[in-house]
Design a protein around this motif. Structure first.
Motif, PDB file in Angstrom:
ATOM      1  N   VAL A  64       0.837  -1.203   0.000  1.00  0.00           N
ATOM      2  CA  VAL A  64       0.000   0.000   0.000  1.00  0.00           C
ATOM      3  C   VAL A  64       0.874   1.256   0.000  1.00  0.00           C
ATOM      4  O   VAL A  64       0.636   2.205  -0.748  1.00  0.00           O
ATOM      5  CB  VAL A  64      -0.945   0.010   1.222  1.00  0.00           C
ATOM      6  CG1 VAL A  64      -1.606   1.377   1.379  1.00  0.00           C
ATOM      7  CG2 VAL A  64      -2.005  -1.079   1.075  1.00  0.00           C
ATOM      8  N   ALA A  65       1.905   1.270   0.838  1.00  0.00           N
ATOM      9  CA  ALA A  65       2.794   2.431   0.924  1.00  0.00           C
ATOM     10  C   ALA A  65       3.487   2.684  -0.412  1.00  0.00           C
ATOM     11  O   ALA A  65       3.615   3.834  -0.853  1.00  0.00           O
ATOM     12  CB  ALA A  65       3.820   2.219   2.028  1.00  0.00           C
ATOM     13  N   ALA A  66       3.928   1.627  -1.073  1.00  0.00           N
ATOM     14  CA  ALA A  66       4.633   1.779  -2.343  1.00  0.00           C
ATOM     15  C   ALA A  66       3.705   2.293  -3.437  1.00  0.00           C
ATOM     16  O   ALA A  66       4.073   3.188  -4.210  1.00  0.00           O
ATOM     17  CB  ALA A  66       5.244   0.442  -2.759  1.00  0.00           C
ATOM     18  N   VAL A  67       2.505   1.743  -3.505  1.00  0.00           N
ATOM     19  CA  VAL A  67       1.549   2.185  -4.526  1.00  0.00           C
ATOM     20  C   VAL A  67       1.124   3.626  -4.251  1.00  0.00           C
ATOM     21  O   VAL A  67       1.013   4.443  -5.180  1.00  0.00           O
ATOM     22  CB  VAL A  67       0.332   1.238  -4.561  1.00  0.00           C
ATOM     23  CG1 VAL A  67      -0.734   1.770  -5.518  1.00  0.00           C
ATOM     24  CG2 VAL A  67       0.763  -0.160  -4.999  1.00  0.00           C
ATOM     25  N   THR A  68       0.895   3.954  -2.994  1.00  0.00           N
ATOM     26  CA  THR A  68       0.523   5.323  -2.623  1.00  0.00           C
ATOM     27  C   THR A  68       1.632   6.303  -2.989  1.00  0.00           C
ATOM     28  O   THR A  68       1.364   7.402  -3.496  1.00  0.00           O
ATOM     29  CB  THR A  68       0.226   5.413  -1.118  1.00  0.00           C
ATOM     30  OG1 THR A  68      -0.791   4.468  -0.772  1.00  0.00           O
ATOM     31  CG2 THR A  68      -0.251   6.803  -0.736  1.00  0.00           C
ATOM     32  N   THR A  69       2.859   5.913  -2.756  1.00  0.00           N
ATOM     33  CA  THR A  69       3.998   6.752  -3.133  1.00  0.00           C
ATOM     34  C   THR A  69       3.967   7.058  -4.620  1.00  0.00           C
ATOM     35  O   THR A  69       4.176   8.204  -5.045  1.00  0.00           O
ATOM     36  CB  THR A  69       5.319   6.050  -2.778  1.00  0.00           C
ATOM     37  OG1 THR A  69       5.394   5.877  -1.360  1.00  0.00           O
ATOM     38  CG2 THR A  69       6.515   6.855  -3.257  1.00  0.00           C
ATOM     39  N   SER A 119      -5.332   6.464   3.127  1.00  0.00           N
ATOM     40  CA  SER A 119      -4.136   5.847   3.707  1.00  0.00           C
ATOM     41  C   SER A 119      -3.545   6.787   4.759  1.00  0.00           C
ATOM     42  O   SER A 119      -3.081   7.874   4.407  1.00  0.00           O
ATOM     43  CB  SER A 119      -3.096   5.583   2.614  1.00  0.00           C
ATOM     44  OG  SER A 119      -3.621   4.730   1.616  1.00  0.00           O
ATOM     45  N   PRO A 120      -3.559   6.396   6.021  1.00  0.00           N
ATOM     46  CA  PRO A 120      -3.049   7.296   7.062  1.00  0.00           C
ATOM     47  C   PRO A 120      -1.593   7.667   6.817  1.00  0.00           C
ATOM     48  O   PRO A 120      -0.764   6.803   6.571  1.00  0.00           O
ATOM     49  CB  PRO A 120      -3.205   6.465   8.346  1.00  0.00           C
ATOM     50  CG  PRO A 120      -4.219   5.412   8.015  1.00  0.00           C
ATOM     51  CD  PRO A 120      -4.032   5.111   6.562  1.00  0.00           C
ATOM     52  N   ALA A 121      -1.313   8.943   6.867  1.00  0.00           N
ATOM     53  CA  ALA A 121       0.062   9.406   6.704  1.00  0.00           C
ATOM     54  C   ALA A 121       0.790   9.295   8.031  1.00  0.00           C
ATOM     55  O   ALA A 121       0.205   9.530   9.088  1.00  0.00           O
ATOM     56  CB  ALA A 121       0.082  10.854   6.221  1.00  0.00           C
ATOM     57  N   PRO A 122       2.060   8.918   7.997  1.00  0.00           N
ATOM     58  CA  PRO A 122       2.821   8.844   9.256  1.00  0.00           C
ATOM     59  C   PRO A 122       3.005  10.222   9.855  1.00  0.00           C
ATOM     60  O   PRO A 122       3.128  11.216   9.141  1.00  0.00           O
ATOM     61  CB  PRO A 122       4.167   8.242   8.814  1.00  0.00           C
ATOM     62  CG  PRO A 122       4.280   8.598   7.367  1.00  0.00           C
ATOM     63  CD  PRO A 122       2.878   8.567   6.832  1.00  0.00           C
ATOM     64  N   SER A 123       3.006  10.287  11.168  1.00  0.00           N
ATOM     65  CA  SER A 123       3.273  11.549  11.847  1.00  0.00           C
ATOM     66  C   SER A 123       4.782  11.680  12.039  1.00  0.00           C
ATOM     67  O   SER A 123       5.522  10.712  11.896  1.00  0.00           O
ATOM     68  CB  SER A 123       2.570  11.577  13.205  1.00  0.00           C
ATOM     69  OG  SER A 123       3.274  10.759  14.125  1.00  0.00           O
ATOM     70  N   PRO A 124       5.241  12.888  12.379  1.00  0.00           N
ATOM     71  CA  PRO A 124       6.683  13.058  12.585  1.00  0.00           C
ATOM     72  C   PRO A 124       7.271  12.172  13.669  1.00  0.00           C
ATOM     73  O   PRO A 124       8.465  11.979  13.711  1.00  0.00           O
ATOM     74  CB  PRO A 124       6.789  14.543  12.974  1.00  0.00           C
ATOM     75  CG  PRO A 124       5.602  15.177  12.348  1.00  0.00           C
ATOM     76  CD  PRO A 124       4.499  14.152  12.438  1.00  0.00           C
ATOM     77  N   SER A 132       9.555   6.449   1.992  1.00  0.00           N
ATOM     78  CA  SER A 132       9.328   7.031   0.665  1.00  0.00           C
ATOM     79  C   SER A 132       7.908   7.563   0.550  1.00  0.00           C
ATOM     80  O   SER A 132       7.671   8.580  -0.111  1.00  0.00           O
ATOM     81  CB  SER A 132       9.590   5.982  -0.425  1.00  0.00           C
ATOM     82  OG  SER A 132       8.736   4.856  -0.269  1.00  0.00           O
ATOM     83  N   ARG A 133       6.950   6.923   1.217  1.00  0.00           N
ATOM     84  CA  ARG A 133       5.563   7.373   1.167  1.00  0.00           C
ATOM     85  C   ARG A 133       5.422   8.750   1.826  1.00  0.00           C
ATOM     86  O   ARG A 133       4.779   9.649   1.298  1.00  0.00           O
ATOM     87  CB  ARG A 133       4.654   6.351   1.860  1.00  0.00           C
ATOM     88  CG  ARG A 133       3.145   6.688   1.763  1.00  0.00           C
ATOM     89  CD  ARG A 133       2.648   7.209   3.106  1.00  0.00           C
ATOM     90  NE  ARG A 133       1.217   7.380   3.102  1.00  0.00           N
ATOM     91  CZ  ARG A 133       0.612   8.545   2.888  1.00  0.00           C
ATOM     92  NH1 ARG A 133       1.317   9.619   2.622  1.00  0.00           N
ATOM     93  NH2 ARG A 133      -0.702   8.630   2.925  1.00  0.00           N
TER      94      ARG A 133
END
Length: 243
Positions: A64-69, A119-124, A132-133
């Motif tokens: 999911v992260a790779a496709v979203t990127t 897709s939840p984005a990572p927080s700092p 990469s996402r």
């Protein structure tokens, strides 16, 4: 030389397989919906076994992260192309063209944009802050931020008294400004983030059909949003045909 050549061939094959995985995942997403995108489904479409695909992505979340990127990179490229097309134009025309390109891509790729939004984005503070996402999403935001920085440096725009903002907001804006290298004063960043929330939030509501109960033609609603943004940055609004 032989070993280097063999390594190069393996890498080319790996990249071609990764590209096919992304293409198949995107096709499943667009034609069958989010739930259809699974490791096994992608592998099946490619004539592979599920375990074979795990050699490329160790988990569904990684896929999911790779496709979203990839979606973020594609969208960023479209916006950069719009920016470069209007690079010699006044800043208001360039920014309006970029905003309209954002909407154009989103409504032309509703499934992809919905996937990005959902897709939840990572927080700092997350461990994948440097993923990469995250970087692709940050680059997408940076394109707009750079335009606002240019406007601030050239002409400025109204900002609130920083002392009048809530203490929690001030602390968060100071932290954000420091993290991104302080391209704008915190009060100006507040205006940028307020505008970004308004623009991106409205667009997400359109793509997710959250206002379909009231509006069948969303373009005038979006243009009113752009008019409001122009007022926030003290720049003239121009209708689509002018840009």
């Amino acid at each position: 030389m032989t070993t280097r050549s063999a390594t190069s061939r393996r890498e080319k094959l790996r990249q071609a397989t990764l590209q096919e995985i992304h293409s198949v995942a995107r096709h499943l997403l667009v034609t069958r919906g989010t739930s259809a995108v699974t490791i096994n489904a992608v592998a099946r479409e490619m004539g592979l076994s599920g375990p074979a695909l795990y050699r490329y992505y160790s988990s569904y979340d990684e896929l999911v992260a790779a496709v979203t990127t990839g979606f973020y990179v594609e969208l960023a490229c479209a916006i950069e192309e719009a920016r470069d097309t209007w690079i010699q134009a006044p800043s208001n025309r360039r920014l309006l063209a970029m905003c309209r390109t954002l909407r154009g891509w989103a409504i032309a790729h509703r499934a992809e944009f919905g996937w990005m939004f959902a897709s939840p984005a990572p927080s700092p503070k997350d461990s994948d802050f440097d993923s990469s996402r995250y970087k692709a999403g940050n680059e997408f935001e940076r394109i707009f931020l750079e335009e606002i920085v240019k406007m601030w440096e050239a002409e400025g725009f109204p900002v609130p008294r920083f002392e009048d903002l809530a203490p929690s907001l001030r602390d968060q804006l100071d932290e954000y400004a420091a993290r991104i290298g302080e391209p704008l004063p915190p009060a100006a960043l507040y205006v940028f983030l307020s505008a970004w929330t308004k623009l991106y939030g409205l667009l997400c509501m359109e793509v997710m059909n959250q206002l379909a109960f009231a509006y069948s033609d969303f373009e005038p609603v979006f243009e009113e949003c752009l008019r409001d943004l122009c007022e926030m940055f003290a720049m003239p609004y121009e209708p689509p045909q002018a840009t």
